[in-house]
Write a protein that holds these residues in place. Structure first.
Motif, PDB file in Angstrom:
ATOM      1  N   GLU A  38      43.239  40.990  29.248  1.00  0.00           N
ATOM      2  CA  GLU A  38      42.804  40.617  30.503  1.00  0.00           C
ATOM      3  C   GLU A  38      41.461  40.430  30.443  1.00  0.00           C
ATOM      4  OE1 GLU A  38      45.054  40.205  32.740  1.00  0.00           O
ATOM      5  OE2 GLU A  38      45.054  41.811  34.253  1.00  0.00           O
ATOM      6  N   ASN A  55      50.439  36.596  33.978  1.00  0.00           N
ATOM      7  CA  ASN A  55      50.859  37.967  34.575  1.00  0.00           C
ATOM      8  C   ASN A  55      49.728  38.996  34.820  1.00  0.00           C
ATOM      9  OD1 ASN A  55      52.781  40.287  34.370  1.00  0.00           O
ATOM     10  ND2 ASN A  55      51.739  40.925  32.725  1.00  0.00           N
ATOM     11  N   SER A  61      47.233  40.917  36.443  1.00  0.00           N
ATOM     12  CA  SER A  61      47.085  41.935  37.639  1.00  0.00           C
ATOM     13  C   SER A  61      45.537  41.894  38.066  1.00  0.00           C
ATOM     14  CB  SER A  61      47.304  43.149  37.477  1.00  0.00           C
ATOM     15  OG  SER A  61      46.788  43.632  36.321  1.00  0.00           O
ATOM     16  N   THR A  62      44.729  41.452  37.313  1.00  0.00           N
ATOM     17  CA  THR A  62      43.258  41.436  37.590  1.00  0.00           C
ATOM     18  C   THR A  62      42.706  40.190  38.370  1.00  0.00           C
ATOM     19  OG1 THR A  62      42.919  42.748  35.719  1.00  0.00           O
ATOM     20  CG2 THR A  62      40.904  41.901  36.689  1.00  0.00           C
ATOM     21  N   ASN A 106      50.417  33.385  39.999  1.00  0.00           N
ATOM     22  CA  ASN A 106      50.727  34.680  39.115  1.00  0.00           C
ATOM     23  C   ASN A 106      52.045  34.686  39.281  1.00  0.00           C
ATOM     24  OD1 ASN A 106      47.784  34.775  40.536  1.00  0.00           O
ATOM     25  ND2 ASN A 106      47.915  36.453  38.836  1.00  0.00           N
ATOM     26  N   HIS A 144      53.413  38.235  38.218  1.00  0.00           N
ATOM     27  CA  HIS A 144      53.051  39.695  37.912  1.00  0.00           C
ATOM     28  C   HIS A 144      54.160  40.525  38.108  1.00  0.00           C
ATOM     29  CE1 HIS A 144      50.777  43.470  38.969  1.00  0.00           C
ATOM     30  NE2 HIS A 144      50.610  43.367  37.748  1.00  0.00           N
ATOM     31  N   PHE A 160      55.693  44.439  36.407  1.00  0.00           N
ATOM     32  CA  PHE A 160      55.486  45.912  36.187  1.00  0.00           C
ATOM     33  C   PHE A 160      55.653  46.399  34.962  1.00  0.00           C
ATOM     34  CE2 PHE A 160      54.403  44.098  40.230  1.00  0.00           C
ATOM     35  CZ  PHE A 160      53.364  45.055  40.530  1.00  0.00           C
ATOM     36  N   GLU A 183      55.387  40.174  41.279  1.00  0.00           N
ATOM     37  CA  GLU A 183      54.744  39.280  42.497  1.00  0.00           C
ATOM     38  C   GLU A 183      54.421  38.250  42.110  1.00  0.00           C
ATOM     39  OE1 GLU A 183      52.152  43.501  44.406  1.00  0.00           O
ATOM     40  OE2 GLU A 183      51.519  42.366  42.426  1.00  0.00           O
ATOM     41  N   ASN A 223      49.455  47.051  43.442  1.00  0.00           N
ATOM     42  CA  ASN A 223      48.384  47.859  42.851  1.00  0.00           C
ATOM     43  C   ASN A 223      47.721  48.412  43.870  1.00  0.00           C
ATOM     44  OD1 ASN A 223      49.107  47.702  40.184  1.00  0.00           O
ATOM     45  ND2 ASN A 223      48.197  45.950  39.761  1.00  0.00           N
TER      46      ASN A 223
END
Ligand code: 3HC
Length: 294
Positions: free
Chosen positions: A102, A127, A129-130, A148, A150, A152, A162, A201
């Protein structure tokens, strides 16, 4: 895949996953089980071999448990390749899912490289999440084919994906990525605009923030807070157990990135979280986080 006329949803057959960490290897396996020809790529030979062995063990475990028959396991394994080389797989990729570290500078250079190595039609998804994909789309010449995707943790189990579009992501890209997620047996949710933390998140972050505050205030032990989340709210894991699963490094860095982006003091990583991060106690991956692991 053949070239698709503008506006039409492309047919995805070949998937490349960049990064063989906890997420990348499982995303690769999810794709292979779903029948996609899949390559998981990483820069380190050790990382690649470790991921390959882990996924072989997982597959054998599915068969031993009676969750998958041997021919299906063999077919999934035949669909999956682990490699340090990128050029060959990229040349025939229809979709790339980047699940590397990340760090934005790393991701941007990966996207620029992928833009040069993949065919014009290839969709480049992250992928992350940031970072919303707009943060990497402008490192390519195909921002309309960037979004994205994303997953889990653990990606082999969790149903949510997502799909987040940025301002220039095309409808065809969104449709294709949603369709791939569905073909993987997931239940994708679509975000029509970027927002830090996306949806899941953000929800989880609110619970985590409250849990950390309760612990810091001496209201209850972390074990009891976890127990309450499970027995009162029906969550499969308590917030502290979940942080250990996701990684306290990942949790900390996501929060720090939101804080950097917004400057909002309320978004700052909490004291106890920062202490864990500084101590290198990242959770399951280091054997110690909020809990200790063998
Ligand atoms: N990898 C692969 N499969 C796993 C696994 C793993 N790490 N952990 C568990 N499983 C599988 C098991 O094999 C089992 O499969 P089966 O029922 O088909 O045989 C199934 O999951 C259930 O496992 P267990 O019975 O051992 O344990 P649980 O019932 O407690 O389930 C769990 C484990 C699925 C991890 C469950 O506790 C859970 O859903 N926890 C919450 C996870 C969560 O919230 N994830 C989201 C994290 S946030 C994130 O990833 C976003 C990122 O941006 C930070």
């Amino acid at each position: 895949m053949t070239e698709h006329p503008a506006g039409q949803t492309p047919q995805i057959r070949n998937i490349v996953v960049i990064g063989s960490g906890a997420m990348g290897r499982q995303i690769g396996m999810v794709a292979a089980v779903a029948g996609f020809s899949t390559t998981v790529q990483d820069v380190s030979e050790d990382a690649v071999r470790n991921a390959e062995q882990d996924m072989r063990t997982w597959l054998d475990g599915r068969v031993a448990k009676g969750r998958m028959d041997q021919p299906a396991a063999d077919a999934a394994w035949a669909n999956l390749e682990f490699t340090t080389g990128l050029e060959q797989a990229a040349a025939t990729a229809d979709l790339v899912v980047e699940a590397a570290t990340e760090r934005l500078d790393v991701k941007r250079s990966i996207f620029t490289r992928l833009d040069g190595l993949t065919p014009e039609h290839t969709i480049l998804a992250t992928n992350s999440s940031t970072y919303g994909s707009s943060a990497v789309a402008d490192a390519t010449n195909r921002p309309d084919r960037v979004c994205n995707m994303h997953f889990f943790n653990p990606a082999l189990v969790m149903k949510c994906v997502e799909v987040v579009r940025h301002g220039q992501t095309s409808d065809a890209t969104v449709d294709a990525v949603m369709a791939v997620a569905q073909a993987m047996g997931k239940e994708p949710v679509l975000l029509n605009k970027e927002i830090p933390g996306f949806v899941a998140n953000r929800l989880m972050g609110a619970i985590r923030a409250e849990a950390l505050e309760l612990l810091d205030g001496g209201v209850a032990s972390l074990e009891d807070i976890d127990t309450a989340a499970k027995t009162a709210l029906g969550h499969p894991m308590g917030p502290f157990e979940l942080m250990d699963l996701v990684g306290l490094d990942v949790t900390y860095l996501i929060r720090q990135a939101h804080y950097d982006e917004t400057g909002d003091e309320a978004e700052k990583p909490q004291r106890l979280l920062e202490e864990k991060y500084r101590a290198g106690e990242f959770g399951r991956k280091t054997g110690k986080g909020w809990y200790s692991y063998d």
